[in-house]
Design an enzyme around this catalytic site. Structure first.
Site, short mmCIF file in Angstrom:
data_model
loop_
_atom_site.label_atom_id
_atom_site.label_comp_id
_atom_site.label_asym_id
_atom_site.label_seq_id
_atom_site.Cartn_x
_atom_site.Cartn_y
_atom_site.Cartn_z
N SER A 674 0.70 -1.13 -0.09
CA SER A 674 -0.17 0.14 -0.01
C SER A 674 0.76 1.36 0.15
CB SER A 674 -1.00 -0.01 1.27
OG SER A 674 -1.91 1.11 0.96
N ASP A 747 -9.07 -4.74 -5.97
CA ASP A 747 -8.56 -3.89 -4.74
C ASP A 747 -9.79 -2.97 -4.42
OD1 ASP A 747 -7.43 -1.97 -3.10
OD2 ASP A 747 -5.40 -2.47 -3.95
N HIS A 781 -7.70 -5.18 -1.22
CA HIS A 781 -6.10 -4.76 -0.89
C HIS A 781 -5.36 -5.52 -0.09
CE1 HIS A 781 -3.95 -1.06 -0.75
NE2 HIS A 781 -3.97 -1.22 0.90
#
Length: 808
Positions: A674, A747, A781
């Site tokens: 991330s 995601d 994610h």
């Protein structure tokens, strides 16, 4: 027809086959597995979770299954209104669950198995009755969600309802004082699933009237009228009341129920009902909704508020909505509501002393609301005790300020006493969070003794965290430490069992000692008693060395990291190792606070799907939790010098690991997930410090998040140079270091759209960089399927072996 999402083929070439080493095009690739030492750690049985009763007399030991299969993750999924729905179950498409429940006595450790649970159980939403005689829970099958109950006197579980629970927007389950269960069910009269039109009725149009409407980037938004119809269908709910015999009755009118909350005395319900118009710019959490008060039989008492569409909001992380928000029941009163209203229009740029006002309203809700308090920051909640004592929390993100005020709710005109005022980032001077007990309404209230409030703190210090339990005096603003964790353990209070906080349960762990629960009594001064006996899940790495290390940046800022080295490794004898450095940058408004040591060298070495620690089994040194502070003091914003500070952080970490005789300067990789992926790409753009990089699920072009990102509050148009300089996409031509990009194809995180990796890969490829892009089908994610996790570890392993350990 439910949306179908095209599965992008995995972009890969098999590095282990020399004749394919130069292939550049897309190729199909089956799921691979990493070396056995890594795979065995992934496949270790997960440690159960624990949920305490309110009294603390017993705990529920909740046993989990391992990671789901890719087949489970590939089930049909509807992505609308910022929500991901499993249309077959009318619940969330991705959620954790438990497969077994054990009741354990807190004081003697005796265990009893709950009987009668469903086969292939997927249990969740546990809720304990007020008299602690029953536990309500849900079970999810392939076709729906049913409500179950466990009789704690017999430990028998039985099914209360058919698969009628509506969990699309969270599973609303609460007990009434007379042991009935109020829950959110599917509206039995909602009709059939809307049919997809063969052709659209017309174009989809959005229009603005000229008022500024900055919008952050969200995933899974509505896109057309059919999406709207689907959302309305799956959100259509009916409150139900069911007794222990399984008899049900509807409560109130059906609607798109966002939430419901029963008053402490069980006589009233607040219900939030989503209204139209819907929006294609923001998720369902910001759609219009009404807040209604019903009595326990569903009769409408009052419409407390009608909250408009929250589509236009001022910029900044301290911005908020106008009108009532955070509407809740006071925990210490039978039926008193409280809420907050911004006085500045929700705009943090407006300067005023009384920025927010907290109001209260007593049953029967016919009077005018009363002002409880006014505050200068944003409301962060209230901890209730009784009508003479409460703690009011407020904070301001831009300055990282936190304030806690002792107030007397019975005397709202009386100015409260500020007892804590500090930077929210300052862990060295954090007195912690209050300990709670249960009152006669079954609600959590402050555990206190006169002016003393019992608190638990992480206990941050230059030597790392050493948690403690204290009595914080709200008059003198001083704390008396009652108990503290002692080296070589990391131990923290999980549940206080008595009124003077002399008996409590802790979670105790060390580097190679699995966390377990212990009963501690400081008054009787008897030896702590171990309650649980959870086994060590990672026997193969028990002997690795873990060390909290400290070093300095070139400007004198103190930094730290956790270093892992293989079992028996001796730098003097074994020479230098390849290194994998893993990090996640954080912004600070104070250099002194940024320099604080975070974490502890005594915590258990817990592995998760994204951990870098696996490679200690492959002969690597690991620098984990490598501090990457970005500091901006005073009027300077941290990101104004992001790149310079980031590179300086990395240089300091590399110098440490090399000077310690552990790392080989020419064989160091950097990686992150991330914002850590964003960091990795920036380091490879602006330095030649590393042999390779691993970037998972990142955002690389900040012009795609133009109204702020991470902790950056300025828009692109206010700080274009900051956005451009910090965007790895804009600097793709500078990357000379091999970089592996991995991204979940589905995601759902704001800003990290899969297209971020796709476009960045193309930019890198177009400038001749050595790069590889891997899309993981059906993954969000965070990655969930066992096949995806093992394949991700294989990808990373092959990359590290080729470009780091065996670098030419």
């Amino acid at each position: 027809m439910i949306k179908k999402f095209y599965s992008i083929a995995i972009l890969a070439w098999v590095l282990s086959l020399p004749f394919l080493a130069k292939v550049q095009a897309q190729e199909a690739l089956s799921y691979q597995t990493p070396p056995k030492a890594i795979a065995d750690l992934v496949n270790a049985a997960p440690t159960p979770l624990v949920s305490f009763s309110r009294s603390g007399d017993f705990m529920l030991v909740l046993e989990r299954s391992g990671n789901p299969s890719i087949e489970e993750l590939a089930q049909p999924e509807l992505r609308i209104g910022g929500i991901r729905i499993n249309p077959a179950t009318n619940g969330p498409s991705r959620t954790g669950s438990f497969e077994n429940v054990i009741l354990k006595n807190t004081r003697n450790g005796q265990e009893q198995q709950v009987k009668g649970l469903p086969a292939n159980a997927r249990l969740g939403s546990f809720s304990l009755s007020r008299d602690e005689k029953y536990v309500a829970l849900t079970n999810t099958s392939n076709t729906g969600i049913s409500l179950w109950v466990v009789d704690l006197s017999t430990l028998e579980a039985r099914k209360l309802t058919d698969e009628i629970v509506n969990a699309v927007y969270g599973t609303g389950i609460t007990w009434t004082p007379d042991n009935q269960i109020l829950f959110t069910a599917i509206n039995p009269n909602r009709g059939g699933l809307p049919k997809a039109p063969l052709a659209p009725k017309g174009p989809t149009v959005q229009e603005t009237s000229g008022n500024a409407a900055p919008s952050r980037t969200y995933q899974d938004l509505l896109t057309n009228p059919y999406d709207e119809a689907l959302l309305e269908y799956f959100m259509d709910s009916q409150l139900m009341l069911v007794n222990l015999q399984g008899n049900k009755k509807p409560i109130g009118k059906p609607g798109m129920i966002k939430s419901m909350d029963l008053s402490p005395n069980g006589q009233y319900i607040t219900v939030e009902l989503i209204q139209k118009p819907f929006s294609y710019l923001v998720p369902a959490s910001r759609f219009p909704y009404d807040v209604e008060i019903w009595d326990i039989n569903g009769k409408h008492v009052k419409t407390l508020a009608q909250i408009p569409l929250d589509e236009v909001r001022p910029t900044g992380f301290d911005a908020t909505v106008t009108g009532p928000r955070s509407i809740s029941w006071r925990a210490d009163k039978p039926a008193t509501l409280f809420w907050v209203e911004a006085q500045d229009g929700g705009d943090p740029r407006v300067k005023m002393d009384e920025r927010e006002i907290i109001y209260t309203l007593d049953a029967p809700f016919s009077a005018q609301p009363s002002k409880l308090a006014g505050i200068g920051y944003r409301f962060r909640g209230i901890y209730w005790s009784d009508d003479n004592f409460a703690l009011l929390n407020e904070g301001w993100f831009a300055s990282r300020q936190q304030k806690v005020t002792r107030i007397n709710p019975s005397k709202p005109s009386e100015k409260g006493t500020v007892i804590i005022e500090r930077s929210s980032d300052d862990i060295y001077n954090d007195p912690g969070s209050p300990v709670f007990t249960t009152n006669s309404f079954g609600r959590s209230v402050l555990l206190r003794k006169g002016d003393d409030v019992f608190m638990t703190s992480e206990g941050g210090s230059p030597e790392g965290s050493m948690p403690y339990l204290s009595a914080f005096n709200t008059k003198t603003k001083t704390e008396k430490i009652l108990w503290r964790s002692q080296a070589p353990y990391y131990e923290r209070v999980a549940k206080v069992l008595n009124a003077d906080a002399t008996e409590f349960v802790t979670i105790k762990e060390s580097t190679d000692i699995q966390p377990n629960y212990w009963l501690v009594n400081t008054r009787k001064r008897i030896a702590p008693i171990q309650i649980t006996q959870f086994a060590h899940p990672y026997e193969s790495i028990k002997g690795i060395k873990k060390e909290l290390v400290k070093y300095k940046r070139n400007d004198g800022l103190d930094l730290s990291a956790i270093v892992y080295t293989p079992e028996g490794y001796d730098p003097a004898k074994d020479g230098r190792l390849p290194v994998l450095m893993w990090a996640y940058p954080r912004e600070y408004k104070s250099a002194a606070v940024a320099a604080q040591v975070r974490g502890s060298k005594y915590t258990f070495t817990r592995l998760n799907w994204g951990s870098p620690i696996y490679w200690v089994t492959q002969g690597y040194a690991i620098m984990d939790q490598t501090e990457m502070p970005i500091v901006g003091e005073g009027d300077e914003e941290p990101n104004d010098t992001f790149v310079v500070q980031l590179v300086a952080n990395a240089e300091a970490a590399i110098d440490y690991i090399v000077d310690a005789g552990i790392g080989d300067r020419n064989r160091i990789a950097v990686g992150g997930h991330s914002y850590g992926a964003f960091m990795t790409a920036n380091l490879l753009s602006h330095s030649n410090l590393f042999a390779a990089g691993i970037a998972r699920s990142g955002a690389y072009n900040r012009t795609l998040t133009p109204f702020g990102f991470q902790y950056e509050q300025r828009t692109y148009w206010e700080a274009p140079e900051v956005y451009n300089t910090m965007s790895p996409f804009m600097n793709a031509h500078k990357v000379k270091t091999p970089i592996l990009l991995i991204h979940g194809e589905a995601d759902n995180n704001s800003g990290t759209f899969p297209i971020q990796s796709e476009r960045y890969y193309n930019a890198l490829k177009g400038h001749g960089a050595t790069t590889r892009l891997v899309f993981l089908p059906h993954e969000s994610h965070g990655y969930a399927a066992k096949e995806s996790i093992l394949h991700t570890l294989w990808e990373q392993h092959v990359w590290l072996e080729k470009y780091v350990k065996n670098r030419n």
